[in-house]
Design an enzyme around this catalytic site. Sequence first.
Site, short mmCIF file in Angstrom:
data_model
loop_
_atom_site.label_atom_id
_atom_site.label_comp_id
_atom_site.label_asym_id
_atom_site.label_seq_id
_atom_site.Cartn_x
_atom_site.Cartn_y
_atom_site.Cartn_z
N ASP A 193 0.87 -1.18 0.00
CA ASP A 193 0.00 0.00 0.00
C ASP A 193 0.91 1.24 0.00
O ASP A 193 2.13 1.13 -0.21
CB ASP A 193 -0.99 -0.04 1.17
N CYS B 37 3.25 -3.16 4.15
CA CYS B 37 2.36 -2.06 4.53
C CYS B 37 2.97 -1.43 5.77
O CYS B 37 4.12 -1.75 6.10
CB CYS B 37 0.91 -2.52 4.71
N THR C 284 2.45 -1.65 9.14
CA THR C 284 2.83 -2.62 10.18
C THR C 284 3.17 -3.99 9.60
O THR C 284 3.67 -4.86 10.32
CB THR C 284 1.68 -2.84 11.17
N HIS D 82 10.43 -23.77 9.41
CA HIS D 82 9.37 -24.48 10.14
C HIS D 82 7.99 -24.35 9.51
O HIS D 82 7.15 -25.22 9.69
CB HIS D 82 9.29 -23.97 11.59
N HIS E 141 7.67 -30.72 10.75
CA HIS E 141 7.09 -29.43 10.35
C HIS E 141 6.13 -29.60 9.17
O HIS E 141 5.15 -28.86 9.07
CB HIS E 141 8.21 -28.44 10.01
C1 RB5 Z 1 -1.92 2.71 6.48
O1 RB5 Z 1 -1.96 3.91 7.16
C2 RB5 Z 1 -1.77 1.54 7.45
O2 RB5 Z 1 -2.92 1.38 8.18
C3 RB5 Z 1 -1.42 0.29 6.69
O3 RB5 Z 1 -0.26 0.49 5.96
C4 RB5 Z 1 -1.12 -0.96 7.51
O4 RB5 Z 1 -0.25 -0.71 8.56
C5 RB5 Z 1 -2.29 -1.75 7.89
O5 RB5 Z 1 -2.16 -2.85 8.42
#
Ligand code: RB5
Length: 151
Positions: A16, A73, A75, A106, A141
């Site tokens: 994203d 993305c 996180t 694994h 595994h």
């Molecule tokens: C975008 O702001 C953020 O929410 C997205 O990149 C991500 O971290 C969502 O899981």
Amino acid sequence: MSSSFDLSKPIAIGSDHAGFDYKVELIKWLNQKGLQVQDMGVYENKSVDYPDYAHPVATSVEKSESAFGILLCGTGNGVCMTANKHQNIRAAMCWESDVAKLVRQHNDANIICLPARFIALEFAKSLIEIFIETGFEGGRHARRVDKIACA
Ligand code: RB5
């Protein structure tokens, strides 16, 4: 580079907006290593919804059209949750070297998910290198991986 992935196929990559800048740099870096990459977007730095980019990467890996997948993305979790809705996708959040190694050894992970807002670009590259170069150990595994799918 030695790998148990079929690197004659492209690596599918998607992100994203939060992962866009890293994706651009990672594609250049992978190409410099002689690896083919299929960029599944986002193609410009605008605010988008991460599932729109995670699903195409997961579908490509699911259909064996790509060697493996890279998703980014903010996180790493949104793309990871999305990709793992696909059968035979084992998308793994990676933020530590040993985690990148263990998810291959694994869990036979086939997509690496990276938290672009929480790791440095050079570290992201090192995690991808570990992911590519580490093989699945099989044995006990394999039995566990075989139990992941819902009927
Ligand atoms: C975008 O702001 C953020 O929410 C997205 O990149 C991500 O971290 C969502 O899981």
